[in-house]
Write a protein that holds these residues in place. Structure first.
Motif, PDB file in Angstrom:
ATOM      1  N   LEU A  52       0.822  -1.215   0.000  1.00 59.27           N
ATOM      2  CA  LEU A  52       0.000   0.000   0.000  1.00 59.27           C
ATOM      3  C   LEU A  52       0.856   1.266   0.000  1.00 59.27           C
ATOM      4  N   GLY A  53       1.918   1.247   0.781  1.00 55.37           N
ATOM      5  CA  GLY A  53       2.828   2.397   0.795  1.00 55.37           C
ATOM      6  C   GLY A  53       3.473   2.606  -0.565  1.00 55.37           C
ATOM      7  N   GLY A  54       3.876   1.513  -1.204  1.00 54.30           N
ATOM      8  CA  GLY A  54       4.448   1.609  -2.545  1.00 54.30           C
ATOM      9  C   GLY A  54       3.455   2.156  -3.548  1.00 54.30           C
ATOM     10  N   LEU A  55       2.207   1.703  -3.460  1.00 52.72           N
ATOM     11  CA  LEU A  55       1.175   2.213  -4.377  1.00 52.72           C
ATOM     12  C   LEU A  55       0.939   3.704  -4.178  1.00 52.72           C
ATOM     13  N   ALA A  56       0.872   4.133  -2.909  1.00 51.42           N
ATOM     14  CA  ALA A  56       0.676   5.565  -2.633  1.00 51.42           C
ATOM     15  C   ALA A  56       1.840   6.380  -3.166  1.00 51.42           C
ATOM     16  N   TYR A  57       3.039   5.867  -2.987  1.00 53.24           N
ATOM     17  CA  TYR A  57       4.235   6.548  -3.469  1.00 53.24           C
ATOM     18  C   TYR A  57       4.226   6.616  -4.994  1.00 53.24           C
ATOM     19  N   ALA A  58       3.896   5.505  -5.638  1.00 55.48           N
ATOM     20  CA  ALA A  58       3.884   5.462  -7.104  1.00 55.48           C
ATOM     21  C   ALA A  58       2.817   6.385  -7.678  1.00 55.48           C
ATOM     22  N   ALA A  59       1.676   6.437  -7.042  1.00 59.78           N
ATOM     23  CA  ALA A  59       0.554   7.221  -7.564  1.00 59.78           C
ATOM     24  C   ALA A  59       0.715   8.720  -7.356  1.00 59.78           C
ATOM     25  N   LEU A  77       6.775   3.001   7.081  1.00 57.38           N
ATOM     26  CA  LEU A  77       7.602   3.075   8.278  1.00 57.38           C
ATOM     27  C   LEU A  77       6.883   2.646   9.553  1.00 57.38           C
ATOM     28  N   VAL A  78       5.578   2.729   9.580  1.00 54.84           N
ATOM     29  CA  VAL A  78       4.828   2.240  10.739  1.00 54.84           C
ATOM     30  C   VAL A  78       4.257   0.864  10.425  1.00 54.84           C
ATOM     31  N   GLY A  79       3.515   0.757   9.331  1.00 51.82           N
ATOM     32  CA  GLY A  79       2.870  -0.512   9.003  1.00 51.82           C
ATOM     33  C   GLY A  79       3.849  -1.628   8.713  1.00 51.82           C
ATOM     34  N   PHE A  80       4.736  -1.415   7.763  1.00 55.43           N
ATOM     35  CA  PHE A  80       5.688  -2.458   7.388  1.00 55.43           C
ATOM     36  C   PHE A  80       6.741  -2.671   8.466  1.00 55.43           C
ATOM     37  N   VAL A  81       7.422  -1.612   8.858  1.00 59.07           N
ATOM     38  CA  VAL A  81       8.545  -1.750   9.786  1.00 59.07           C
ATOM     39  C   VAL A  81       8.089  -2.292  11.138  1.00 59.07           C
TER      40      VAL A  81
END
Length: 161
Positions: A52-59, A77-81
C-alpha cells in the motif's frame, strides 16, 4: 525526473511486497498456532502495508506535507517496519537479552491496534480529516507502547517462574 523516480520506487516496493508474500513460508505457517502463527500474521500484514505504501508513493509521489506523503511514509515506516519488529521481537529479544519470552495471545492486541490505528490514520489522509489522522497517529504510538509493555510484562512473568 522526480515523478518518474517516485513511480519507479513505489512500483518496485509494491512488486517487492507481492514477491515477499508469495515466497515467504509465512503463507503456510499462518495456518499453524501460537508463536508461529503470530509471526506469520505479522509478516504477511507487513507485506500488505509495504504494498500500500508503494502504491501511494507510485501514484502521488512524495511531496512533503501532502496527504499522500503522510500515507506512504506511515504505511511503510509504521505498518511495514513495526509489523516486522513485532513479529521478530519474540525470537530476537530472548537471544539478545538472554531472557525467556514465552508467547501468549496478548501479543495480538498491540498488533491489532497498530493495524486499526494505521488504517484510521490513512483514512484521515484520504478524507483530508486532520482529526482522524491525528487519532490514528495517537493509536500508532499507543500500539508501540502497548507492545513494549506486553514484552516487558511477559519477560518479567517468565523470569518469576
Amino acid at each position: 525526473g522526480r515523478a518518474a523516480g517516485a513511480a519507479l520506487l513505489g512500483t518496485s516496493l509494491s512488486l517487492l511486497s507481492v514477491w515477499l508474500a508469495r515466497q515467504d513460508v509465512a503463507r503456510r505457517t499462518v495456518r499453524g498456532a501460537g508463536l508461529t502463527r503470530y509471526i506469520a500474521l505479522c509478516l504477511l500484514s507487513g507485506y500488505v502495508w509495504l504494498g500500500l505504501g508503494g502504491l501511494a508513493y507510485a501514484a502521488a509521489g512524495l511531496a512533503p506535507g501532502s496527504a499522500a506523503y503522510d500515507a506512504a511514509l506511515h504505511a511503510l515506516l509504521v505498518g511495514f517496519v513495526f509489523s516486522m519488529v513485532f513479529g521478530h521481537a519474540p525470537i530476537i529479544l530472548p537471544a539478545v537479552i538472554r531472557l525467556k519470552l514465552p508467547f501468549h495471545r496478548g501479543f495480538y492486541l498491540p498488533l491489532a491496534l497498530l493495524h486499526a490505528s494505521l488504517a484510521l490514520r490513512l483514512t484521515g489522509d484520504g478524507l483530508g480529516d486532520f482529526a482522524l489522522r491525528a487519532l490514528g497517529g495517537l493509536g500508532n504510538g499507543l500500539a508501540v507502547g502497548l507492545f513494549l509493555l506486553t514484552v516487558l510484562g511477559t519477560a518479567l512473568a517468565a523470569r518469576r517462574t
